[in-house]
Each structure stands twice: as C-alpha cells, then as structure tokens.
Design an enzyme around this catalytic site. Sequence first.
Site, short mmCIF file in Angstrom:
data_model
loop_
_atom_site.label_atom_id
_atom_site.label_comp_id
_atom_site.label_asym_id
_atom_site.label_seq_id
_atom_site.Cartn_x
_atom_site.Cartn_y
_atom_site.Cartn_z
N ASN A 23 78.68 -40.75 28.89
CA ASN A 23 79.69 -40.19 29.78
C ASN A 23 79.15 -39.85 31.17
OD1 ASN A 23 81.53 -40.53 27.79
ND2 ASN A 23 81.86 -38.35 27.36
N CYS A 126 95.93 -44.36 23.87
CA CYS A 126 94.77 -44.65 23.04
C CYS A 126 94.89 -43.82 21.78
CB CYS A 126 93.47 -44.40 23.78
SG CYS A 126 92.96 -42.71 23.78
N ASP A 134 98.28 -38.38 35.74
CA ASP A 134 98.95 -37.62 36.80
C ASP A 134 97.99 -36.81 37.67
OD1 ASP A 134 98.59 -36.28 34.30
OD2 ASP A 134 99.84 -34.63 34.99
N VAL A 172 92.09 -28.77 33.60
CA VAL A 172 90.73 -29.30 33.79
C VAL A 172 90.66 -30.74 33.27
CG1 VAL A 172 88.31 -29.03 33.15
CG2 VAL A 172 89.72 -27.01 33.55
N ASP A 316 84.38 -33.69 21.82
CA ASP A 316 83.66 -34.87 21.31
C ASP A 316 82.73 -34.55 20.14
OD1 ASP A 316 84.93 -36.47 23.13
OD2 ASP A 316 83.23 -36.67 24.49
C1 UD1 Z 1 86.15 -37.36 29.20
C2 UD1 Z 1 85.14 -38.00 28.27
C3 UD1 Z 1 85.61 -37.86 26.81
C4 UD1 Z 1 85.91 -36.40 26.49
C5 UD1 Z 1 86.86 -35.80 27.52
C6 UD1 Z 1 87.07 -34.30 27.33
C7 UD1 Z 1 84.12 -39.77 29.54
C8 UD1 Z 1 83.93 -41.22 29.74
N1 UD1 Z 1 84.99 -39.39 28.60
O1 UD1 Z 1 87.35 -38.08 29.07
O2 UD1 Z 1 84.57 -38.36 25.97
O3 UD1 Z 1 86.51 -36.33 25.21
O4 UD1 Z 1 86.34 -35.99 28.85
O5 UD1 Z 1 85.87 -33.64 27.35
O6 UD1 Z 1 83.51 -38.97 30.20
N2 UD1 Z 1 94.82 -35.26 31.40
C9 UD1 Z 1 96.08 -35.20 31.96
N3 UD1 Z 1 96.31 -35.88 33.12
C10 UD1 Z 1 95.33 -36.61 33.74
C11 UD1 Z 1 94.03 -36.66 33.16
C12 UD1 Z 1 93.82 -35.97 31.97
O7 UD1 Z 1 96.99 -34.56 31.44
O8 UD1 Z 1 95.60 -37.21 34.80
C13 UD1 Z 1 94.58 -34.53 30.12
C14 UD1 Z 1 94.13 -35.43 28.98
O9 UD1 Z 1 95.22 -36.06 28.35
C15 UD1 Z 1 93.44 -34.42 28.08
C16 UD1 Z 1 92.79 -33.46 29.09
O10 UD1 Z 1 93.48 -33.65 30.31
O11 UD1 Z 1 94.37 -33.74 27.31
C17 UD1 Z 1 91.32 -33.65 29.32
O12 UD1 Z 1 91.06 -35.02 29.58
P1 UD1 Z 1 89.89 -35.49 30.55
O13 UD1 Z 1 88.94 -34.37 30.78
O14 UD1 Z 1 90.50 -36.14 31.74
O15 UD1 Z 1 89.20 -36.60 29.65
P2 UD1 Z 1 88.50 -37.93 30.15
O16 UD1 Z 1 87.90 -37.72 31.49
O17 UD1 Z 1 89.41 -39.08 29.95
#
Ligand code: UD1
Length: 429
Positions: A23, A126, A134, A172, A316
């Site tokens: 990551n 997924c 967003d 976050v 994770d």
């Molecule tokens: C990263 C990690 C993943 C880990 C996750 C949370 C990598 C490659 N992946 O994923 O292994 O499980 O952090 O620690 O680093 N969300 C929204 N809107 C957005 C973006 C996110 O609502 O635009 C929500 C997601 O659905 C989720 C939450 O925010 O519920 C956290 O997700 P996020 O921290 O963005 O996860 P990733 O960056 O995809």
Amino acid sequence: MDRIRIRGGNALNGTIPISGAKNAALPLMIASLLTDDTLTLENVPHLADVEQLIRILGNHGVDYAVSGKRLVQDPSQGRTIHFTARTIVDTTAPYELVSKMRASFWVIGPLLARMHKARVSLPGGCAIGTRPVDLFIDGLRALGADIDIDQGYVVAEAKGGLVGARYRFPKVSVGATHVLMMAASLAKGETVIENAAREPEVADLATCLNAMGARISGAGTSTITIEGVPALSGARHRVLPDRIETGTYAIAAAMAGGDVTLAGTRASLLDSALDALRQAGAEITELNDGIRVRRNGAGISPVDVTTDPFPGFPTDLQAQFMALMTRSGGVSNITETIFENRFMHVQELARLGAKISLSGQVARVEGVPRLAGAPVMATDLRASVSLVIAGLVAEGETTVNRVYHLDRGFERLEEKLVACGADVERISG
Ligand code: UD1
C-alpha cells in the site's frame, strides 16, 4: 488455479523477513507520473498488484527498469525499480485496466496536476463494498478542477493548472489523501488538507514527494500543508515495511504458537494491533530491526476490536484477527467500521468449525476448542490469508482455493511459513 494446502498443528519457529508495503509501493509508483525525471524505488515487493500497476503506468508512458535483475541473491530484499515518465503519452486510464485494481484510479491526481487533464474510468464495485470516489472528486474540485462523469469515466480538466486551497475531507480516505497530496504538490500556492488519513503510507509518500522537491509538512497527522512547486525532479526512495504483512504473521504466530522474529519491520507501524495481540496472550518484544512474537503454552484470550483509520486497529487485519479469535477461550466482538461488507470470510471460517454470528457491523466470535480442516475459498486478499491462519491450527487438511487473491498482496507466503515449520504447500493448476 493455484491452491494452498495446509496441514494444521505445527508451531511456528524462526524468522520471517517482512517485505516492502504494497500500500506504499502503489502510490509511490503512481508518483512517478509527476516528473519527467527518474524515480527510483527500493524494496518494491514482488506482487501481482505491482506488476499490474507497472502495466497501467506503461499505458500512460512510464518506462521502467529493474536493477540487478540477474543478481537477486536474497529475494527478501525486494527489487529496486526505476520509473521514468519522460512524456505522458495518454491521459486516459481505461476501464479494462482500472477495473482490475482500484488503486490505479489514483493516477487521476498526477495526470491532472502535470497534464491539466485526465480521463479515468470509475473503478466499479468490489468484493468488500461499494467504495465510491466522491471524496477524490470533491477534493480535486476544491483545487479548481472541472470534473464531469461521462459514460463511466471521470473526466477532469484544470485549464491553466490546479490552484491550492483549503479542503476538509468529510470522511477519512487513504486513497483520496494520497491523490490530493500528489495533485497539490504541483498546484499554484498553498493547499491545506484537513481530516487527512494518518496512515504511515501517507507519510511515506510525502517523504518521497519531498525528496522529489515537493514542500509538504504534517503528513502523518490529520492536517497536511502543501506549498505547490512548478516542477518535481527524480529521487531515490525506499518503500517502508508492510505493516499488514507484519501483523498477519504476528497473528499467525499467536495462533500456531511458537517463537517468530519478524525481521525488517517496526512495531510503531502497528501499535494497536500489537496491543490487541498482547491482550490475546502473545508475548511481543520490540527488537532493533523487527519484532519477536511468542506464545508458548498459554491459551488465547478473547479480545474485542473495532477497526478504525490509523492509528486505530486496521481493517486490513480484521479477518486475520477474527481467525485468531475463533480459538479464544471466550467471546470476542469484532466491529468493522471502514467497509460495509467486509465479513465475507465469516462463512468460510464457519466451514472450519468456527462459531461466528453477524449482526450489522459486529461479528460475535465464540471461541471453540478445535477447528477441523476443509476446502475453503475467499473473495479478497485479507480474507484469504485469514483462512490460511485458521488452517495452521485446524486438524487435518485445509485447502484454500483462489490463491490469486493472496498473490496480489503477500509475497512468497508459503515459503515464509514453511521456513518456520508450517506444513504448507502450493498446488499448481
Ligand atoms: C486503502 C488501502 C486498503 C485499506 C483501506 C482502509 C491501498 C492500496 N489500499 O484503500 O488496503 O483497506 O485504505 O485502510 O492503500 N470512501 C468514500 N468515498 C471516496 C473514497 C473512499 O466514501 O471517495 C470510503 C470507502 O468506501 C471506505 C472508506 O472511505 O468506506 C475508507 O476507504 P479508503 O481509505 O479510501 O480506502 P482505499 O484508499 O481505497
């Protein structure tokens, strides 16, 4: 499709080298799009996700070269890879590529910052939830980007370039923090990101960007300040150790019993998980260059955990910790607050004899005295490895199908476990 067969019952004793963090490697590789100079990354893990991202970046014009390909004496050292995006030949990231790996959506930040435009496919759903984008869109809009959604693509443009701004994430997000930090590095003026993700991988990316000439402070805290610069240069950066791999093997050692040294990692990357393991009865010692995990004789105590953004208990590691709790001497409640559908491993653990009931975001795990091997399969990376952990103590044989999920994020898993005495074997085909 490859499978992993485990015959349970062996304790783990020995040393496991911890690889570079997947990551961290992924956003660091994407940062190479920000400069026409060469970004050299050391300690890049050998993982399917890394190979996939190399292909995706190649589509945008990033050349790569692996140092000392024929001289790999110690595979645990990871690779040194040079990435050069001399010219960006394509600012579109197509559905066929983005749908295979969600993190490839993150190219939107550097492409927009450097080329002032990007067209990136929406990643789609997924196995662990809807995972919308967003926050990325709102954050980039705050920096002056015009963004539309057109036929499944996010079409972004910033005529004249991005402009720094103050932006507070309503929630976050690790990925959105990476993207906004990369984009703001080349924006005009100052950007302040509030409620930023504090994950060590965010701080690692900031360290690398600063080595490339960016002016970022506060990464690793919830407020990050970025003073935009006109251009970034190349740099050399070592990928930080994988805290999720570290935690996974620490949990495996606590589950199987024995005495394992996790080499090349740092306890400070996963304090909350190590605390939970201590409460569960593992003895954990910080070493100069690693962590020692022991559990000899004592039973596993039940521990309640709730996943949270860093520094909380990582989502994770939720599946792996649940596997451990299936053998505790009581009842443990595991609450998932990050992803809405991250309990796919529950029914597979039940096939091994675990007693787990779900109520919304809470799994109630009642420890059982024995698990029994069975064929199982998993739908995501961390869920798959939780089944391997359960298999280490299940009586008889456990076969974990669909191993490609494991290969996305765990380097040489079976070798690392076998070296510590586990009876684990990969069956090809
Ligand atoms: C990263 C990690 C993943 C880990 C996750 C949370 C990598 C490659 N992946 O994923 O292994 O499980 O952090 O620690 O680093 N969300 C929204 N809107 C957005 C973006 C996110 O609502 O635009 C929500 C997601 O659905 C989720 C939450 O925010 O519920 C956290 O997700 P996020 O921290 O963005 O996860 P990733 O960056 O995809």
